[in-house]
Design an enzyme around this catalytic site. Structure first.
Site: not given
Ligand code: 6BB
Length: 628
Positions: A18, A20-25, A132
C-alpha cells in the site's frame, strides 16, 4: 530496494502492499518468530503538519487491544522515519471480498458486521472515533476475521466522546451529512453513518450514495435518499435506515446497535466487548522468552510494559502469543539473540527529542548484522533437549525451548506454511482472489447514470458475455489449480505474457481471444477512448485517472480524498487451466492508488469496451490478425 538500517536484523522487508500520501505499507518477516507482519513506514520530512496526526495514530494503536482491531506490535522511531509494525492480515481487504462475491448474504454480512460493531463500540468506549470507516480499511486475517486498520484520521475529543469535533475528513462516499455541511459533529455519530454505508455495501455490493460528480454526490448524501433493492430483508432495511438518518440526533447509537434485532438474529446475544488496554501476561510465552534471552520473567515483563511497544522483545512476545492462540509452537530464531541481548543491556530507555523512544540509538550500539549464535553454549542448545523436532528447528535457526516440567505445545505446525527461515526468499507475488464482473452493477437498482448507459447502449450483450461467462468458469476451477507463474513473469517489460494459474487467477477476467497482442491493443484503445493516460511495460498497461475532486481542507487534518483519482494496472496474461487443454488470454487488474469504487467502475468500463472489440474479433474469426 530501499534498505532501512533500523530494521536490520529485526525484520526482513518484502513487497510494498500500500502506498498513499506520506506512508507506505510493506510486508515483512519478523525474524525472531518467522511471522509475517505489515510495516507502515512514514518519512518524517514528508509529514509536515500531519505529525500530530501520526502521533495520535501511534498512541491509539498502542492503546487499542481488540480482536478486531489490527494490533500494533512495535513502533520504531529514527531521526528520519516512523516504522509501525502491525498485524499481518493475509485475507486482504473486505472491499475485495465484497467485489469477489458481488454482495454478501445476510448471514455473512451479519457475521462481519458484528465484528465491526464490536470493534467500533470498543473504540468509542475508550474515547476514540475512527472517522474513516470503509471496506478498504477493514482487512481479513487468515481465519476470515475482520481487523480494522488506518487510525490516521482518528480523533480523541478532549473531555470525551460527547464533545464535538470540527474537522471534515474521511472518504466522501462514507461521509455523514453533518461532515459535508462542515458543521461541528460527534465522532461517534459520523462513525455510525459510515457503518451504515458499509453495511449497505456488504448487503448490496454497491454504495447507497454514489456519483462521478462530487457535487451531485454531496446532494445525494444530504438528501439521504437511496435505493432499497428488493433482496434486502425488512430487518436489514430497518437497520440501514436507522444508521443512515441524516439528522444525527435521530441516528441509532452504538449501544442500541449492539442490541439491534438484526445484529442479534441467530446469535441470541448482543455484541459485547471488554474495555481492556493491556495485553495479557502469559507465563508460558514469558518463560519461553526468558529461557531464550536469559532475563528473568518478571524483568522481561516489566521491560515490556514500561517500554510501551518500542521494544523488539514486545513484538516477539505478542507474535508468540498469537502463535500460541493458534495452537502453534513457541519458537525463536537464534539469529536474533544479539538483538535481545542489546535490549536487555539498555536499562535506561533512551528517548528521542520528540518524546518517543528512539530505537536507532540502541541499534547504533549493536553490530547491526544478524549473528548466528547457535554455537554459543549459553544459547540455544543449553535450553533445548535434543529431539528430532528440535534438530529440524535448528536447521532453520529456530529454537523451541523446553523447560523442565513445562507442557510443550505441538512441536510441528501441520498447517504452518509460512517460512520460518529468515534467509528464505519471500514470495513476492501473493494475490487475492477477486472477480470483477461487468454484471455487478447491472443487478442493481441504484446504477449511476453513466453505468446504466454503458450497459444498455455501449456494450452489446455478446461483448459482456465474452468476459462475464468465462469469469464464472474461472471461479469454478480456481481452487483446484496449482499456483504457478512462469519465471518470465518476473521480468519487467517482458516479451511474453505472464502465465497464470491457480491462486494467480485472482483479479483476473478471461477473454475469448487467443491472441495476447490483440487483447493488449484493444485494451490500449479502450483506455485511450476513455481518455485515460497509460504507460506500457511489456504486457502491462498502467493507467491513471485525473484528479478532479473537490477538496475540503480544514485545520490540519487530511481532507476528503479526491473522488475520481485512481491509478491501476491491467496486464494481459495467459491463463492456464488444468481442466482444459487450450490456454486462454486474460486481463489481470490491480489497484495501485486511489478510491476503490472508482477503480472498480473504471475497470468495468474499460474491460467492457475492450470486450466489445474482442467479441467483434471473435465474430469475424479474426484470430489471424494476431500479429498487430
Ligand atoms: C496490513 C495493514 C496493516 O495495509 C492497500 C493498503 C496488514 C495489510 C495485508 C494485506 C494483503 C495481504 C497481506 C497482508 C495496517 N495498516 C495497513 C495495512 C494497508 C494496505 C491494505 C491493502 N490495500 N496486513 N496486510 F492487506
Amino acid at each position: 530496494m530501499v534498505r532501512y538500517a533500523a530494521l536490520k536484523g529485526l525484520y526482513d522487508l518484502e513487497k510494498t502492499i500500500g502506498c498513499g500520501g506520506f506512508a507506505k505499507v510493506k510486508l515483512a518477516t519478523h525474524i525472531a518468530t518467522g511471522e509475517k507482519v505489515a510495516i507502515k513506514i512514514m518519512e518524517k520530512s514528508a509529514l509536515g503538519d500531519d505529525l500530530p496526526r501520526v502521533k495520535l495514530e501511534i498512541e491509539a494503536m498502542k492503546t487499542l487491544l481488540h480482536k478486531h482491531v489490527c494490533r500494533l506490535y512495535q513502533v520504531i522511531e529514527t531521526e528520519s522515519h516512523y516504522f509501525m509494525v502491525i498485524e499481518y492480515c493475509s485475507g486482504g481487504e473486505l472491499f475485495d471480498h465484497i467485489v469477489e462475491k458481488n454482495r454478501l448474504s445476510e448471514t455473512e454480512s451479519r457475521k462481519f458486521f458484528r465484528q465491526i460493531v464490536s470493534a467500533v463500540a470498543y473504540l468509542h468506549s475508550l474515547g476514540y472515533a475512527h472517522r474513516d470507516l470503509k471496506p478498504e480499511n477493514v482487512l481479513l486475517d487468515r481465519d476470515q476475521n475482520l481487523k480494522l486498520i488506518d487510525f490516521g484520521l482518528c480523533a480523541k475529543p478532549k473531555g470525551g466522546m460527547q464533545n464535538h469535533l470540527y474537522t471534515s475528513c474521511g472518504s466522501p462516499t462514507y461521509a455523514a451529512p453533518e461532515l459535508i455541511l462542515g458543521k461541528k459533529y460527534l465522532g461517534s455519530q459520523v462513525d455510525i453513518w459510515s457503518m451504515g454505508v458499509l453495511l449497505y455495501a456488504l448487503l448490496c455490493g454497491f454504495l447507497p450514495f454514489d456519483d462521478n460528480s462530487i457535487e451531485n454526490l454531496y446532494k445525494k448524501i444530504l438528501n439521504g435518499k437511496y435505493d432499497e433493492p428488493s433482496w434486502l430483508s425488512q430487518s436489514s432495511q430497518r437497520l440501514i435506515r436507522a444508521m443512515l438518518q441524516t439528522d444525527p440526533s435521530k441516528r441509532i447509537n452504538i449501544q442500541e446497535l449492539c442490541y439491534h434485532p438484526w445484529i442479534t438474529t441467530g446469535f441470541l446475544n448482543p455484541v459485547m466487548f471488554t474495555k481492556k488496554t493491556n495485553f495479557e501476561k502469559d507465563e508460558e510465552v514469558l518463560s519461553t522468552m526468558s529461557a531464550f534471552c536469559g532475563d528473568f520473567e518478571e524483568d522481561l515483563w516489566r521491560q515490556m510494559v514500561q517500554s510501551n511497544r518500542t521494544e523488539y522483545k514486545t513484538a516477539t512476545y505478542l507474535l508468540l502469543l498469537d502463535r500460541k492462540r493458534r495452537g502453534q509452537s513457541l519458537r525463536i530464531s537464534t539469529f536474533t539473540k544479539s538483538q535481545f541481548k542489546q535490549e536487555s543491556v539498555v536499562k535506561e530507555i533512551p528517548r528521542y527529542k520528540g518524546g518517543v523512544h528512539n530505537f536507532l540509538t540502541k541499534l547504533e550500539q549493536s553490530p547491526g548484522i544478524r549473528i548466528n549464535n547457535s554455537a554459543n553454549p549459553e544459547t540455544a542448545y543449553a535450553l533445548i533437549s535434543k529431539t528430532p523436532d528440535n534438530d529440524k528447528a535448528d536447521a532453520n535457526n529456530f529454537m523451541e525451548p523446553q523447560l523442565p516440567g513445562r507442557k510443550r505445545l505441538r512441536s510441528m505446525d501441520v498447517d504452518d506454511t509460512s517460512s520460518p527461515t529468515p534467509s528464505k526468499k519471500p514470495n513476492t507475488r501473493s494475490k487475492q482472489v477477486v472477480t470483477l464482473t461487468p454484471s455487478i452493477i447491472s443487478n442493481s437498482s441504484t446504477k449511476t447514470p453513466e453505468v446504466r448507459t454503458r450497459q444498455s447502449t455501449t456494450t452489446p450483450g455478446s461483448a459482456r458475455k465474452v468476459i462475464l461467462g468465462l469469469e464464472r468458469g474461472l471461479n469454478r476451477v480456481r481452487c483446484v489449480l496449482t499456483p504457478k507463474r512462469s519465471t518470465k513473469s518476473e521480468i519487467v517489460g517482458r516479451e511474453e505474457p505472464t502465465v497464470l494459474s491457480g491462486k494467480g487467477l485472482c483479479n483476473v477476467s478471461s477473454t475469448s481471444s487467443k491472441c495476447p497482442k490483440y487483447v493488449l491493443s484493444r485494451l490500449r484503445r479502450a483506455l485511450q477512448h476513455k481518455g485515460i493516460v497509460c504507460r506500457q511495460k511489456g504486457y502491462i498497461l498502467q493507467g491513471e485517472t485525473e484528479f478532479i475532486g473537490t477538496e475540503l481542507k480544514k485545520d490540519s487534518a487530511r481532507p476528503f480524498s479526491s473522488r475520481n483519482a485512481c491509478s491501476f494496472e491491467l496486464e494481459v496474461c495467459i491463463l492456464k487451466d488444468v481442466m482444459s487443454e487450450n490456454p486462454l488470454v486474460g486481463i489481470r487488474r490491480k489497484r495501485l492508488k486511489g478510491d476503490a469504487w472508482v477503480y472498480r467502475r473504471v475497470c468495468e468500463e474499460v474491460l467492457a469496451l475492450a470486450a466489445e472489440d474482442i467479441s467483434i474479433e471473435q465474430e469475424n474469426n479474426a484470430e489471424s490478425k494476431c500479429l498487430i
